[in-house]
Design a protein around this motif. Structure first.
Motif, PDB file in Angstrom:
ATOM      1  N   MET A  77       0.462  -1.415  -0.253  1.00  0.00           N
ATOM      2  CA  MET A  77       0.205   0.250   0.381  1.00  0.00           C
ATOM      3  C   MET A  77       0.784   1.564  -0.058  1.00  0.00           C
ATOM      4  O   MET A  77       1.657   1.367   0.931  1.00  0.00           O
ATOM      5  CB  MET A  77      -0.967   0.378   0.881  1.00  0.00           C
ATOM      6  N   TYR A  78       0.048   2.017  -0.736  1.00  0.00           N
ATOM      7  CA  TYR A  78       0.885   3.604  -0.740  1.00  0.00           C
ATOM      8  C   TYR A  78       1.361   3.774   0.312  1.00  0.00           C
ATOM      9  O   TYR A  78       0.233   4.652   0.458  1.00  0.00           O
ATOM     10  CB  TYR A  78       0.858   4.005  -2.140  1.00  0.00           C
ATOM     11  N   THR A  79       2.552   4.224   0.701  1.00  0.00           N
ATOM     12  CA  THR A  79       1.360   5.214   2.435  1.00  0.00           C
ATOM     13  C   THR A  79       3.103   6.399   2.555  1.00  0.00           C
ATOM     14  O   THR A  79       4.622   6.398   3.038  1.00  0.00           O
ATOM     15  CB  THR A  79       2.137   4.506   3.297  1.00  0.00           C
ATOM     16  N   PRO A  80       2.664   7.308   1.667  1.00  0.00           N
ATOM     17  CA  PRO A  80       3.580   8.690   2.472  1.00  0.00           C
ATOM     18  C   PRO A  80       3.746   8.953   3.609  1.00  0.00           C
ATOM     19  O   PRO A  80       3.115   8.750   4.692  1.00  0.00           O
ATOM     20  CB  PRO A  80       2.528   9.668   1.449  1.00  0.00           C
ATOM     21  N   ARG A  81       5.461   9.323   3.488  1.00  0.00           N
ATOM     22  CA  ARG A  81       5.382   9.476   5.146  1.00  0.00           C
ATOM     23  C   ARG A  81       4.459  10.068   6.490  1.00  0.00           C
ATOM     24  O   ARG A  81       4.160   9.425   7.432  1.00  0.00           O
ATOM     25  CB  ARG A  81       7.056   9.661   5.478  1.00  0.00           C
ATOM     26  N   HIS A  82       3.938  10.685   5.454  1.00  0.00           N
ATOM     27  CA  HIS A  82       2.754  11.775   6.660  1.00  0.00           C
ATOM     28  C   HIS A  82       2.267  11.203   7.027  1.00  0.00           C
ATOM     29  O   HIS A  82       0.792  11.501   6.963  1.00  0.00           O
ATOM     30  CB  HIS A  82       2.944  13.119   6.293  1.00  0.00           C
ATOM     31  N   PHE A  83       1.721  10.296   5.916  1.00  0.00           N
ATOM     32  CA  PHE A  83      -0.305   9.483   6.142  1.00  0.00           C
ATOM     33  C   PHE A  83       0.783   8.464   7.049  1.00  0.00           C
ATOM     34  O   PHE A  83      -0.264   7.072   7.289  1.00  0.00           O
ATOM     35  CB  PHE A  83      -0.577   9.252   4.988  1.00  0.00           C
ATOM     36  N   ALA A  84       1.517   8.320   7.908  1.00  0.00           N
ATOM     37  CA  ALA A  84       1.988   6.009   8.119  1.00  0.00           C
ATOM     38  C   ALA A  84       0.947   7.001   9.700  1.00  0.00           C
ATOM     39  O   ALA A  84       0.730   8.018  10.026  1.00  0.00           O
ATOM     40  CB  ALA A  84       3.696   6.480   8.464  1.00  0.00           C
ATOM     41  N   MET A  85       0.462   5.396  10.564  1.00  0.00           N
ATOM     42  CA  MET A  85      -0.817   5.360  11.074  1.00  0.00           C
ATOM     43  C   MET A  85       0.360   5.383  12.468  1.00  0.00           C
ATOM     44  O   MET A  85       1.682   4.526  11.894  1.00  0.00           O
ATOM     45  CB  MET A  85      -1.668   3.976  10.916  1.00  0.00           C
ATOM     46  N   PRO A  86       0.270   5.898  13.457  1.00  0.00           N
ATOM     47  CA  PRO A  86       0.678   6.392  14.452  1.00  0.00           C
ATOM     48  C   PRO A  86       0.829   5.009  15.373  1.00  0.00           C
ATOM     49  O   PRO A  86      -0.724   4.349  15.094  1.00  0.00           O
ATOM     50  CB  PRO A  86       0.371   7.056  15.397  1.00  0.00           C
ATOM     51  N   PRO A  87       1.242   4.010  15.890  1.00  0.00           N
ATOM     52  CA  PRO A  87       1.682   2.981  16.719  1.00  0.00           C
ATOM     53  C   PRO A  87       0.231   2.542  17.463  1.00  0.00           C
ATOM     54  O   PRO A  87      -0.645   1.576  17.326  1.00  0.00           O
ATOM     55  CB  PRO A  87       2.819   2.920  16.958  1.00  0.00           C
ATOM     56  N   GLU A  88       0.033   4.039  18.531  1.00  0.00           N
ATOM     57  CA  GLU A  88      -1.121   3.890  19.151  1.00  0.00           C
ATOM     58  C   GLU A  88      -2.296   3.615  18.514  1.00  0.00           C
ATOM     59  O   GLU A  88      -3.269   2.324  19.422  1.00  0.00           O
ATOM     60  CB  GLU A  88      -1.255   5.005  20.056  1.00  0.00           C
ATOM     61  N   LEU A  89      -2.675   4.270  17.150  1.00  0.00           N
ATOM     62  CA  LEU A  89      -3.996   4.251  16.476  1.00  0.00           C
ATOM     63  C   LEU A  89      -4.492   2.580  16.289  1.00  0.00           C
ATOM     64  O   LEU A  89      -5.345   2.565  16.102  1.00  0.00           O
ATOM     65  CB  LEU A  89      -3.702   5.395  15.484  1.00  0.00           C
ATOM     66  N   GLN A  90      -3.004   2.188  15.259  1.00  0.00           N
ATOM     67  CA  GLN A  90      -3.192   0.561  14.779  1.00  0.00           C
ATOM     68  C   GLN A  90      -3.547   0.154  16.390  1.00  0.00           C
ATOM     69  O   GLN A  90      -4.598  -1.147  15.772  1.00  0.00           O
ATOM     70  CB  GLN A  90      -1.450   0.165  14.871  1.00  0.00           C
ATOM     71  N   ARG A  91      -3.055  -0.007  17.357  1.00  0.00           N
ATOM     72  CA  ARG A  91      -3.052  -0.774  18.154  1.00  0.00           C
ATOM     73  C   ARG A  91      -4.943  -1.256  19.013  1.00  0.00           C
ATOM     74  O   ARG A  91      -5.390  -1.422  19.189  1.00  0.00           O
ATOM     75  CB  ARG A  91      -2.863  -0.320  20.051  1.00  0.00           C
ATOM     76  N   ARG A  92      -4.909   0.179  18.772  1.00  0.00           N
ATOM     77  CA  ARG A  92      -6.434   0.774  19.173  1.00  0.00           C
ATOM     78  C   ARG A  92      -7.464   0.113  18.105  1.00  0.00           C
ATOM     79  O   ARG A  92      -8.300  -0.230  18.075  1.00  0.00           O
ATOM     80  CB  ARG A  92      -6.875   2.366  18.746  1.00  0.00           C
ATOM     81  N   LEU A  93      -7.493   0.654  16.806  1.00  0.00           N
ATOM     82  CA  LEU A  93      -8.665  -0.309  15.351  1.00  0.00           C
ATOM     83  C   LEU A  93      -8.173  -1.415  15.512  1.00  0.00           C
ATOM     84  O   LEU A  93      -9.170  -2.232  15.592  1.00  0.00           O
ATOM     85  CB  LEU A  93      -7.958  -0.309  13.989  1.00  0.00           C
TER      86      LEU A  93
END
Length: 231
Positions: free
Chosen positions: A1-17
C-alpha cells in the motif's frame, strides 16, 4: 500500500483499531483465482508471533476449501469519507478547489488456517459474540439449534506475518484547513472520522506549519546561514 510518511499510522492508533472488533474483507488467491468475503473479525495478539485475526465463514463458501497461494490479505477500513475542498479556507483565496478522500485502513497479511473443528469454532464464535453482546451468549441457545449453527460454519485464523497501516487524515493541509475538515465532517455526520482528524491530523498539521515557519525565519532575506569565520 502506498503510504507517504506523513500518512503513516501512529502505533497507538493501530493498536486501537486492532482492539476494536468489526468487519473487514478477506482476500485470497488460489486455483479459482481471486476470492473475497466480507467477514466479522477480532484480533488475538497471543496467537502467533504477530497475533492472529479470527474469522468464520459459511461452510458452502469455497474460499476456506481452496489452497491459498502465498499470503492471504485482510483489509479493515475503520473510517472513510469524502473531503470537500469547500471546507478549506485556503481554497477561497487560491482557487484550488481539489477535493479528496480521507480514511483509516489496515492491510493485514498472513497465513490462512482453516479450523473445521467444532471446538475451535465454538471458541471463536463465543469470543466474538461476547465482544458485542452483554446479555446473551451461546449458552442461552437450545443445544440442538446451537450445534446445527456451529456445524454450518468453519473457523478461520489469519496468522499475521506483516501489517501495513495508513491514516490519511489531511495531515498535509494547513491547521486552518484541517479545522475546516473537522467542522465539515461534523456537519456531514461523520463524527468518527472527524474525531480522528482532530486527534491525529490537527497536531501534525500544526507541527508541520511550525517547522515551515521556523525554516522560513532561518532563511529570511538578508540573513546568511553558515558563513565561515574569516581567517
Amino acid at each position: 500500500m502506498y503510504t507517504p510518511r506523513h500518512f503513516a499510522m501512529p502505533p497507538e492508533l493501530q493498536r486501537r483499531l486492532l482492539a476494536a472488533p468489526g468487519a473487514g474483507d478477506l482476500i485470497t488467491h488460489g486455483p479459482s483465482g481471486l476470492l473475497a468475503t466480507h467477514l466479522p473479525y477480532f484480533f488475538d495478539d497471543t496467537m502467533g508471533e504477530h497475533g492472529s485475526v479470527l474469522l468464520h465463514v459459511a461452510r458452502p463458501n469455497q474460499q476456506w476449501r481452496e489452497t491459498v497461494e502465498g499470503e492471504a490479505l485482510f483489509i479493515i477500513t475503520a473510517a472513510s469519507d469524502y473531503i470537500s475542498s469547500l471546507w478549506y479556507p485556503s481554497a477561497e483565496s487560491s482557487g484550488k478547489y481539489v477535493p479528496t478522500w480521507d480514511y483509516v485502513t489496515l492491510h493485514i497479511y498472513g497465513r490462512l488456517i482453516a479450523h473445521d473443528d467444532v471446538a475451535w469454532t465454538t471458541m471463536a464464535a463465543q469470543r466474538l459474540m461476547g465482544l458485542h453482546e452483554s446479555r446473551v451468549g451461546l449458552a442461552d441457545m437450545p443445544e440442538d439449534y446451537l450445534g446445527g449453527q456451529l456445524r454450518a460454519i468453519v473457523g478461520l485464523q489469519l496468522e499475521v506475518t506483516r501489517m501495513e497501516a495508513k491514516a490519511k487524515l489531511s495531515q498535509n493541509r494547513t491547521p486552518l484547513d484541517v479545522q475546516g475538515v473537522i467542522e465539515g465532517l461534523q456537519q456531514a455526520g461523520a463524527d468518527e472520522l472527524a474525531g480522528l482528524v482532530e486527534q491525529y491530523a490537527l497536531p501534525a498539521a500544526q507541527r508541520r506549519a511550525d517547522l515551515i515557519a521556523d525554516v522560513a525565519a532561518r532563511h529570511r532575506p538578508g540573513r546568511t546561514i553558515g558563513t565561515a569565520t574569516p581567517r
